[in-house]
Design an enzyme around this catalytic site. Sequence first.
Site, mmCIF file in Angstrom:
data_model
loop_
_atom_site.group_PDB
_atom_site.id
_atom_site.type_symbol
_atom_site.label_atom_id
_atom_site.label_comp_id
_atom_site.label_asym_id
_atom_site.label_seq_id
_atom_site.Cartn_x
_atom_site.Cartn_y
_atom_site.Cartn_z
ATOM 1 N N CYS A 140 0.841 -1.200 0.000
ATOM 2 C CA CYS A 140 0.000 0.000 0.000
ATOM 3 C C CYS A 140 0.876 1.251 0.000
ATOM 4 C CB CYS A 140 -0.940 -0.017 1.206
ATOM 5 S SG CYS A 140 -2.050 1.399 1.255
ATOM 6 N N CYS A 143 -0.448 4.236 1.963
ATOM 7 C CA CYS A 143 -0.313 4.082 3.418
ATOM 8 C C CYS A 143 1.133 4.325 3.855
ATOM 9 C CB CYS A 143 -0.677 2.672 3.857
ATOM 10 S SG CYS A 143 -2.162 2.010 3.096
ATOM 11 N N ASP A 144 2.078 3.755 3.134
ATOM 12 C CA ASP A 144 3.452 3.697 3.637
ATOM 13 C C ASP A 144 4.446 4.585 2.892
ATOM 14 O OD1 ASP A 144 2.576 1.755 5.416
ATOM 15 O OD2 ASP A 144 3.019 0.110 4.051
HETATM 16 P P1 FAD Z 1 -10.273 -5.502 6.720
HETATM 17 O O1 FAD Z 1 -9.382 -4.595 7.446
HETATM 18 O O2 FAD Z 1 -9.745 -6.252 5.561
HETATM 19 O O3 FAD Z 1 -10.861 -6.508 7.800
HETATM 20 C C1 FAD Z 1 -11.734 -7.515 7.466
HETATM 21 C C2 FAD Z 1 -11.757 -8.514 8.597
HETATM 22 O O4 FAD Z 1 -12.782 -9.465 8.356
HETATM 23 C C3 FAD Z 1 -10.475 -9.304 8.772
HETATM 24 O O5 FAD Z 1 -10.101 -9.338 10.105
HETATM 25 C C4 FAD Z 1 -10.823 -10.694 8.308
HETATM 26 O O6 FAD Z 1 -10.087 -11.659 8.995
HETATM 27 C C5 FAD Z 1 -12.305 -10.754 8.685
HETATM 28 N N1 FAD Z 1 -13.015 -11.759 7.907
HETATM 29 C C6 FAD Z 1 -12.808 -12.071 6.607
HETATM 30 N N2 FAD Z 1 -13.614 -13.097 6.255
HETATM 31 C C7 FAD Z 1 -14.327 -13.429 7.375
HETATM 32 C C8 FAD Z 1 -15.302 -14.416 7.653
HETATM 33 N N3 FAD Z 1 -15.723 -15.269 6.709
HETATM 34 N N4 FAD Z 1 -15.804 -14.481 8.917
HETATM 35 C C9 FAD Z 1 -15.410 -13.615 9.872
HETATM 36 N N5 FAD Z 1 -14.477 -12.673 9.659
HETATM 37 C C10 FAD Z 1 -13.954 -12.582 8.418
HETATM 38 N N6 FAD Z 1 -5.358 2.284 5.240
HETATM 39 C C11 FAD Z 1 -5.234 3.548 5.715
HETATM 40 O O7 FAD Z 1 -6.200 4.305 5.692
HETATM 41 N N7 FAD Z 1 -4.053 3.981 6.265
HETATM 42 C C12 FAD Z 1 -2.960 3.193 6.362
HETATM 43 O O8 FAD Z 1 -1.895 3.633 6.823
HETATM 44 C C13 FAD Z 1 -3.065 1.852 5.892
HETATM 45 N N8 FAD Z 1 -2.014 0.994 5.966
HETATM 46 C C14 FAD Z 1 -2.141 -0.281 5.488
HETATM 47 C C15 FAD Z 1 -1.055 -1.141 5.567
HETATM 48 C C16 FAD Z 1 -1.161 -2.443 5.096
HETATM 49 C C17 FAD Z 1 0.032 -3.352 5.224
HETATM 50 C C18 FAD Z 1 -2.381 -2.884 4.508
HETATM 51 C C19 FAD Z 1 -2.495 -4.302 4.001
HETATM 52 C C20 FAD Z 1 -3.459 -2.032 4.404
HETATM 53 C C21 FAD Z 1 -3.351 -0.714 4.885
HETATM 54 N N9 FAD Z 1 -4.422 0.171 4.791
HETATM 55 C C22 FAD Z 1 -4.312 1.440 5.304
HETATM 56 C C23 FAD Z 1 -5.686 -0.216 4.176
HETATM 57 C C24 FAD Z 1 -6.686 -0.585 5.283
HETATM 58 O O9 FAD Z 1 -6.090 -1.505 6.123
HETATM 59 C C25 FAD Z 1 -7.946 -1.145 4.689
HETATM 60 O O10 FAD Z 1 -8.507 -0.226 3.754
HETATM 61 C C26 FAD Z 1 -8.985 -1.422 5.768
HETATM 62 O O11 FAD Z 1 -8.437 -2.209 6.791
HETATM 63 C C27 FAD Z 1 -10.197 -2.123 5.206
HETATM 64 O O12 FAD Z 1 -11.072 -2.314 6.249
HETATM 65 P P2 FAD Z 1 -12.250 -3.357 6.179
HETATM 66 O O13 FAD Z 1 -13.021 -3.137 7.433
HETATM 67 O O14 FAD Z 1 -12.972 -3.255 4.904
HETATM 68 O O15 FAD Z 1 -11.597 -4.807 6.171
#
Ligand code: FAD
Length: 320
Positions: A140, A143-144
């Site tokens: 990302c 992000c970084d």
């Molecule tokens: P996610 O964070 O993907 O969480 C989804 C969760 O649902 C996970 O815990 C997963 O295990 C769970 N899940 C999946 N399937 C199931 C299931 N069947 N049953 C139960 N649970 C399940 N964004 C920023 O704004 N700033 C940053 O600095 C930043 N840094 C990042 C660094 C990295 C390395 C990465 C990979 C991403 C970064 N992002 C950052 C992006 C950000 O993390 C994502 O946009 C955000 O986390 C998405 O949120 P979400 O709630 O959609 O899902």
Amino acid sequence: MNNHIETVVIIGSGPAGHTAAIYAARANLNPLMFEGFMAAGVAAGGQLTTTTEIENFPGFVSIGGPELMHHMREQAIHCGARIRTETVAKVDLSQRPFKVFSEEGDVILAKTLIIATGATAKRMRVPREEEFWQKGISACAVCDGALPLFRNQPLVVIGGGDTAVEEATYLTKFASKVYMIHRRDELRASKAMQQRAFSNPHLEIVWDTGLEDVFGDKFLEGVKLKNLKTGEEKSMEAKGLFYAIGHTPNTAFLEGQLKTDESGYIITTPGSTLTSVPGVFAAGDVQDKRYRQAVTSAGTGCMAALDAEHFLASEAHGGH
Ligand code: FAD
Ligand code: NDP
């Protein structure tokens, strides 16, 4: 099967899931969240648990990713959300109440569902990748990219799609030079994005080239590349390596019961979190292949809870 019917079940525990839980709990909807147990290879709390400092989430100048997610979880519980540390194996959306099957074998009935299972960035899995993950390797750039580690250094982006061009262009603000490594001799990115790449003097595209491995000491120092047409191998200095080879939305457990695009992202009605099945809402990265940020995920999590509340209220008043 317990015949109790939950009002709102939230699947997923990233910023989208927890924000939905906070709003649903404060609306007295008594939400139940399945936070997952290493679902899709990610700890409960989601993608931010895999990173270090977050510097673009409003309210925090800088906060560790796991710490931010811990705060969100605490807040959701404080508001009254109930959390089960289990992964949802499958759902049955063919009739209401919906059925949610946990990996532990439980079946939960739900009037509404909020899907917030996120997406997983694809990695190349080169031999020494794990050693340098978050020590120069990232998935990302937004992000970084601004981290001091990458300032005025040569950086590498892998991929040839819109994300690769967008991220490479963004990184040219910080890097001494950005090299976009692409496995073919033409970009997949849209024409407009291609133009952006070709006209940027700080961005060089390295065609027909694959990533073989990475090297360094404590932090990444370079990449090993191979020309896929000639077989020629070479090393290149790089303090940062950014994967932009696509994401996989965590939608396999839905088994095609919601409309998705060709890559598997859930399709929502624009400006809302409504999915193709009434009573099922989607928030966060699982329905967003464009922005993919914690704050946009949190925003759509809020929308999903409000959409669910509205749906339940209008149902109670005799229709939608
Ligand atoms: P996610 O964070 O993907 O969480 C989804 C969760 O649902 C996970 O815990 C997963 O295990 C769970 N899940 C999946 N399937 C199931 C299931 N069947 N049953 C139960 N649970 C399940 N964004 C920023 O704004 N700033 C940053 O600095 C930043 N840094 C990042 C660094 C990295 C390395 C990465 C990979 C991403 C970064 N992002 C950052 C992006 C950000 O993390 C994502 O946009 C955000 O986390 C998405 O949120 P979400 O709630 O959609 O899902
Ligand atoms: P894409 O799937 O479009 O592109 C992925 C790129 O990574 C391709 O060039 C592909 O190569 C390459 N790739 C995939 N796997 C590997 C691998 N194992 N090794 C090396 N290279 C690999 O993903 P994007 O994230 O770029 O885009 C996803 C969607 O989001 C698209 O619809 C895009 O248009 C959209 N988007 C739009 C933006 C905008 O309009 N501003 C910004 C960002 C995304 P190959 O081409 O050879 O298959």
